[in-house]
Design an enzyme around this catalytic site. Sequence first.
Site, short mmCIF file in Angstrom:
data_model
loop_
_atom_site.label_atom_id
_atom_site.label_comp_id
_atom_site.label_asym_id
_atom_site.label_seq_id
_atom_site.Cartn_x
_atom_site.Cartn_y
_atom_site.Cartn_z
N GLY A 189 37.06 34.45 -4.69
CA GLY A 189 38.19 34.19 -5.61
C GLY A 189 37.92 32.79 -6.67
CG LEU A 190 39.71 31.47 -10.53
CD1 LEU A 190 41.29 30.71 -11.01
CD2 LEU A 190 38.00 30.82 -11.01
CB SER A 191 37.88 26.93 -6.78
OG SER A 191 38.27 25.17 -5.79
CB ALA A 192 42.26 25.61 -5.41
CB SER A 193 41.74 31.51 -4.88
OG SER A 193 40.92 31.89 -4.02
N GLY A 194 42.70 30.08 -1.74
CA GLY A 194 43.30 30.44 -1.06
C GLY A 194 42.27 31.27 -0.01
CB SER A 211 31.12 35.12 -4.87
OG SER A 211 32.37 36.03 -3.68
#
Length: 200
Positions: A32-37, A106
């Site tokens: 997932g995106l950066s800061a998605s958790g 990724s």
Amino acid sequence: MATNITFHPESVNPGERVELLQQKGITIWLTGLSASGKSTIACALEQHLLHLHKFTYRLDGDNIRFGLNKDLGFDEKSRNENIRRIGEVSRLFTDAACITLTAFISPYRADRELARKIHEDAGLSFVEVFVDAPLEVVEQRDPKGLYKKARAGEIKDFTGISAPYEPPPNPELHVKTAECDVKEAVRIITDYLSEKGYIS
């Protein structure tokens, strides 16, 4: 690849390892995106599984770049190699009957599919978890200030801003972190592991 090498067969077969450790290995690949958790969920899940007395280990995107992958940048070729290496490392952990947690952006679908193939070719289980949060949400979170820097042009090739993220079309699990907290995310993944017989 070098030609003057010989593969040494294992002295312990997979079935014997599973029987003795009373656990089957599996790689849980959080993308997932950066800061998605991703890292937050992986940390909480690792703690939860360890308290269930499960052999588990977490591989984190930032941490790996301090050692194994410290020679890699963030251009597309480096990102490809980053994920290839982690695919191979997670395969080794999972082959050892570990519940292996990977938390990596990724961004490229082909790289994640390669990681899956590395596992499947070895007869090992691989579960893709899409840790999904909209761009506007992760930009608001921005705990490291990276999105702000990327918007200002201070970071190039930043996923979601100046580099692509290709969402998984068919992940085994889809966790929407704008709609659930960490505890719920851990429950979703743990329930899946229980239903599939990896934990009891």
